[in-house]
Design a protein around this motif. Structure first.
Motif, PDB file in Angstrom:
ATOM      1  N   HIS A  44       4.196  -8.967  -9.549  1.00 43.99           N
ATOM      2  CA  HIS A  44       3.085  -8.029  -9.670  1.00 43.99           C
ATOM      3  C   HIS A  44       1.793  -8.729  -9.297  1.00 43.99           C
ATOM      4  O   HIS A  44       1.681  -9.945  -9.411  1.00 43.99           O
ATOM      5  N   VAL A  45       0.810  -7.953  -8.842  1.00 42.58           N
ATOM      6  CA  VAL A  45      -0.505  -8.477  -8.476  1.00 42.58           C
ATOM      7  C   VAL A  45      -1.546  -7.718  -9.276  1.00 42.58           C
ATOM      8  O   VAL A  45      -1.444  -6.497  -9.444  1.00 42.58           O
ATOM      9  N   ILE A  46      -2.547  -8.436  -9.773  1.00 41.26           N
ATOM     10  CA  ILE A  46      -3.665  -7.813 -10.485  1.00 41.26           C
ATOM     11  C   ILE A  46      -4.927  -8.094  -9.690  1.00 41.26           C
ATOM     12  O   ILE A  46      -5.197  -9.242  -9.325  1.00 41.26           O
ATOM     13  N   CYS A  47      -5.696  -7.050  -9.422  1.00 45.92           N
ATOM     14  CA  CYS A  47      -6.978  -7.187  -8.722  1.00 45.92           C
ATOM     15  C   CYS A  47      -8.105  -6.748  -9.642  1.00 45.92           C
ATOM     16  O   CYS A  47      -7.888  -6.016 -10.603  1.00 45.92           O
ATOM     17  N   VAL A  48      -9.330  -7.174  -9.313  1.00 43.53           N
ATOM     18  CA  VAL A  48     -10.467  -6.891 -10.189  1.00 43.53           C
ATOM     19  C   VAL A  48     -11.234  -5.633  -9.785  1.00 43.53           C
ATOM     20  O   VAL A  48     -12.175  -5.247 -10.474  1.00 43.53           O
ATOM     21  N   SER A  49     -10.840  -4.986  -8.692  1.00 46.60           N
ATOM     22  CA  SER A  49     -11.490  -3.739  -8.288  1.00 46.60           C
ATOM     23  C   SER A  49     -10.533  -2.954  -7.392  1.00 46.60           C
ATOM     24  O   SER A  49      -9.565  -3.504  -6.863  1.00 46.60           O
ATOM     25  N   HIS A  50     -10.837  -1.690  -7.216  1.00 44.86           N
ATOM     26  CA  HIS A  50     -10.000  -0.867  -6.336  1.00 44.86           C
ATOM     27  C   HIS A  50     -10.160  -1.301  -4.878  1.00 44.86           C
ATOM     28  O   HIS A  50      -9.198  -1.244  -4.102  1.00 44.86           O
ATOM     29  N   THR A  51     -11.352  -1.753  -4.507  1.00 49.35           N
ATOM     30  CA  THR A  51     -11.565  -2.272  -3.155  1.00 49.35           C
ATOM     31  C   THR A  51     -10.717  -3.512  -2.927  1.00 49.35           C
ATOM     32  O   THR A  51     -10.080  -3.665  -1.879  1.00 49.35           O
ATOM     33  N   SER A  52     -10.696  -4.388  -3.918  1.00 42.12           N
ATOM     34  CA  SER A  52      -9.871  -5.601  -3.827  1.00 42.12           C
ATOM     35  C   SER A  52      -8.392  -5.239  -3.734  1.00 42.12           C
ATOM     36  O   SER A  52      -7.634  -5.871  -2.993  1.00 42.12           O
ATOM     37  N   LYS A  53      -7.973  -4.211  -4.467  1.00 46.16           N
ATOM     38  CA  LYS A  53      -6.573  -3.774  -4.412  1.00 46.16           C
ATOM     39  C   LYS A  53      -6.214  -3.300  -3.005  1.00 46.16           C
ATOM     40  O   LYS A  53      -5.197  -3.713  -2.446  1.00 46.16           O
ATOM     41  N   GLU A  54      -7.039  -2.433  -2.438  1.00 46.11           N
ATOM     42  CA  GLU A  54      -6.769  -1.923  -1.095  1.00 46.11           C
ATOM     43  C   GLU A  54      -6.720  -3.066  -0.080  1.00 46.11           C
ATOM     44  O   GLU A  54      -5.839  -3.108   0.782  1.00 46.11           O
ATOM     45  N   ASN A  55      -7.641  -4.010  -0.225  1.00 39.70           N
ATOM     46  CA  ASN A  55      -7.691  -5.161   0.662  1.00 39.70           C
ATOM     47  C   ASN A  55      -6.428  -6.013   0.534  1.00 39.70           C
ATOM     48  O   ASN A  55      -5.818  -6.400   1.529  1.00 39.70           O
ATOM     49  N   THR A  56      -5.998  -6.274  -0.689  1.00 36.76           N
ATOM     50  CA  THR A  56      -4.819  -7.103  -0.935  1.00 36.76           C
ATOM     51  C   THR A  56      -3.550  -6.418  -0.429  1.00 36.76           C
ATOM     52  O   THR A  56      -2.678  -7.065   0.166  1.00 36.76           O
ATOM     53  N   VAL A  57      -3.432  -5.120  -0.652  1.00 38.15           N
ATOM     54  CA  VAL A  57      -2.262  -4.372  -0.176  1.00 38.15           C
ATOM     55  C   VAL A  57      -2.167  -4.472   1.354  1.00 38.15           C
ATOM     56  O   VAL A  57      -1.086  -4.707   1.899  1.00 38.15           O
ATOM     57  N   LEU A  58      -3.293  -4.333   2.029  1.00 38.55           N
ATOM     58  CA  LEU A  58      -3.287  -4.427   3.495  1.00 38.55           C
ATOM     59  C   LEU A  58      -3.021  -5.849   3.972  1.00 38.55           C
ATOM     60  O   LEU A  58      -2.219  -6.067   4.882  1.00 38.55           O
ATOM     61  N   ARG A  59      -3.699  -6.818   3.362  1.00 38.73           N
ATOM     62  CA  ARG A  59      -3.590  -8.213   3.810  1.00 38.73           C
ATOM     63  C   ARG A  59      -2.201  -8.782   3.586  1.00 38.73           C
ATOM     64  O   ARG A  59      -1.697  -9.543   4.400  1.00 38.73           O
ATOM     65  N   ALA A  60      -1.577  -8.447   2.450  1.00 37.07           N
ATOM     66  CA  ALA A  60      -0.292  -9.059   2.100  1.00 37.07           C
ATOM     67  C   ALA A  60       0.891  -8.144   2.374  1.00 37.07           C
ATOM     68  O   ALA A  60       2.028  -8.495   2.064  1.00 37.07           O
ATOM     69  N   ASN A  61       0.627  -6.951   2.917  1.00 35.16           N
ATOM     70  CA  ASN A  61       1.692  -6.001   3.228  1.00 35.16           C
ATOM     71  C   ASN A  61       2.533  -5.691   1.989  1.00 35.16           C
ATOM     72  O   ASN A  61       3.759  -5.770   2.010  1.00 35.16           O
ATOM     73  N   LEU A  62       1.832  -5.338   0.893  1.00 34.13           N
ATOM     74  CA  LEU A  62       2.484  -5.039  -0.383  1.00 34.13           C
ATOM     75  C   LEU A  62       2.566  -3.535  -0.614  1.00 34.13           C
ATOM     76  O   LEU A  62       1.794  -2.761  -0.034  1.00 34.13           O
ATOM     77  N   GLN A  63       3.473  -3.132  -1.487  1.00 41.21           N
ATOM     78  CA  GLN A  63       3.497  -1.754  -1.956  1.00 41.21           C
ATOM     79  C   GLN A  63       2.342  -1.573  -2.945  1.00 41.21           C
ATOM     80  O   GLN A  63       2.114  -2.426  -3.809  1.00 41.21           O
ATOM     81  N   ALA A  64       1.621  -0.476  -2.844  1.00 40.96           N
ATOM     82  CA  ALA A  64       0.487  -0.238  -3.742  1.00 40.96           C
ATOM     83  C   ALA A  64       0.927  -0.198  -5.206  1.00 40.96           C
ATOM     84  O   ALA A  64       0.162  -0.563  -6.097  1.00 40.96           O
ATOM     85  N   SER A  65       2.161   0.203  -5.452  1.00 39.33           N
ATOM     86  CA  SER A  65       2.662   0.273  -6.832  1.00 39.33           C
ATOM     87  C   SER A  65       2.858  -1.107  -7.449  1.00 39.33           C
ATOM     88  O   SER A  65       2.969  -1.238  -8.661  1.00 39.33           O
ATOM     89  N   ALA A  66       2.868  -2.157  -6.634  1.00 41.14           N
ATOM     90  CA  ALA A  66       3.023  -3.527  -7.136  1.00 41.14           C
ATOM     91  C   ALA A  66       1.687  -4.176  -7.460  1.00 41.14           C
ATOM     92  O   ALA A  66       1.629  -5.329  -7.848  1.00 41.14           O
ATOM     93  N   VAL A  67       0.604  -3.399  -7.320  1.00 41.12           N
ATOM     94  CA  VAL A  67      -0.738  -3.936  -7.537  1.00 41.12           C
ATOM     95  C   VAL A  67      -1.470  -3.070  -8.561  1.00 41.12           C
ATOM     96  O   VAL A  67      -1.520  -1.851  -8.423  1.00 41.12           O
ATOM     97  N   SER A  68      -2.013  -3.711  -9.578  1.00 42.10           N
ATOM     98  CA  SER A  68      -2.805  -3.015 -10.603  1.00 42.10           C
ATOM     99  C   SER A  68      -4.251  -3.474 -10.540  1.00 42.10           C
ATOM    100  O   SER A  68      -4.552  -4.542 -10.014  1.00 42.10           O
ATOM    101  N   VAL A  69      -5.138  -2.649 -11.104  1.00 39.77           N
ATOM    102  CA  VAL A  69      -6.555  -2.993 -11.166  1.00 39.77           C
ATOM    103  C   VAL A  69      -6.957  -3.143 -12.624  1.00 39.77           C
ATOM    104  O   VAL A  69      -6.734  -2.251 -13.440  1.00 39.77           O
ATOM    105  N   ILE A  70      -7.518  -4.300 -12.944  1.00 39.99           N
ATOM    106  CA  ILE A  70      -8.140  -4.538 -14.249  1.00 39.99           C
ATOM    107  C   ILE A  70      -9.551  -5.007 -13.931  1.00 39.99           C
ATOM    108  O   ILE A  70      -9.757  -6.149 -13.521  1.00 39.99           O
ATOM    109  N   PRO A  71     -10.550  -4.128 -14.081  1.00 40.32           N
ATOM    110  CA  PRO A  71     -11.920  -4.483 -13.694  1.00 40.32           C
ATOM    111  C   PRO A  71     -12.451  -5.663 -14.498  1.00 40.32           C
ATOM    112  O   PRO A  71     -12.064  -5.879 -15.647  1.00 40.32           O
ATOM    113  N   ASN A  72     -13.364  -6.403 -13.849  1.00 39.97           N
ATOM    114  CA  ASN A  72     -14.056  -7.468 -14.563  1.00 39.97           C
ATOM    115  C   ASN A  72     -14.808  -6.866 -15.741  1.00 39.97           C
ATOM    116  O   ASN A  72     -15.368  -5.780 -15.639  1.00 39.97           O
ATOM    117  N   GLY A  73     -14.816  -7.568 -16.839  1.00 44.61           N
ATOM    118  CA  GLY A  73     -15.530  -7.086 -18.021  1.00 44.61           C
ATOM    119  C   GLY A  73     -17.014  -7.339 -17.907  1.00 44.61           C
ATOM    120  O   GLY A  73     -17.483  -8.164 -17.148  1.00 44.61           O
TER     121      GLY A  73
END
Length: 78
Positions: A44-73
């Motif tokens: 699983h992958v955790i990103c700190v924003s939805h923009t970061s998630k979209e970027n990571t999914v594209l860059r690493a060729n991942l399924q979006a369901s394998a990536v979650s967003v937990i915003p910085n506090g």
């Protein structure tokens, strides 16, 4: 297979991404290729924003369901 290797293969691995690498320059292209290799066995992958998630999914060729967003506090002053 050695016992340590069998144990290592059973570990659940989570990657936390805080970056926003690009797609165009040579260093970004190389980093994206490295990221694909590194994340091929991550559970699983955790990103700190939805923009970061979209970027990571594209860059690493991942399924979006394998990536979650937990915003910085943060906090608001009262």
């Amino acid at each position: 297979m050695p016992k340590a290797c069998r144990l290592f293969c059973q570990l659940q691995v989570v990657f936390t991404d805080h970056s926003l690498f690009g797609f165009a320059d040579v260093s970004s292209i190389l980093m994206n290729q490295l990221l694909k290799c590194v994340l091929c066995d991550v559970h699983h992958v955790i990103c700190v924003s939805h923009t970061s998630k979209e970027n990571t999914v594209l860059r690493a060729n991942l399924q979006a369901s394998a990536v979650s967003v937990i915003p910085n506090g943060g906090y608001k002053e009262l």
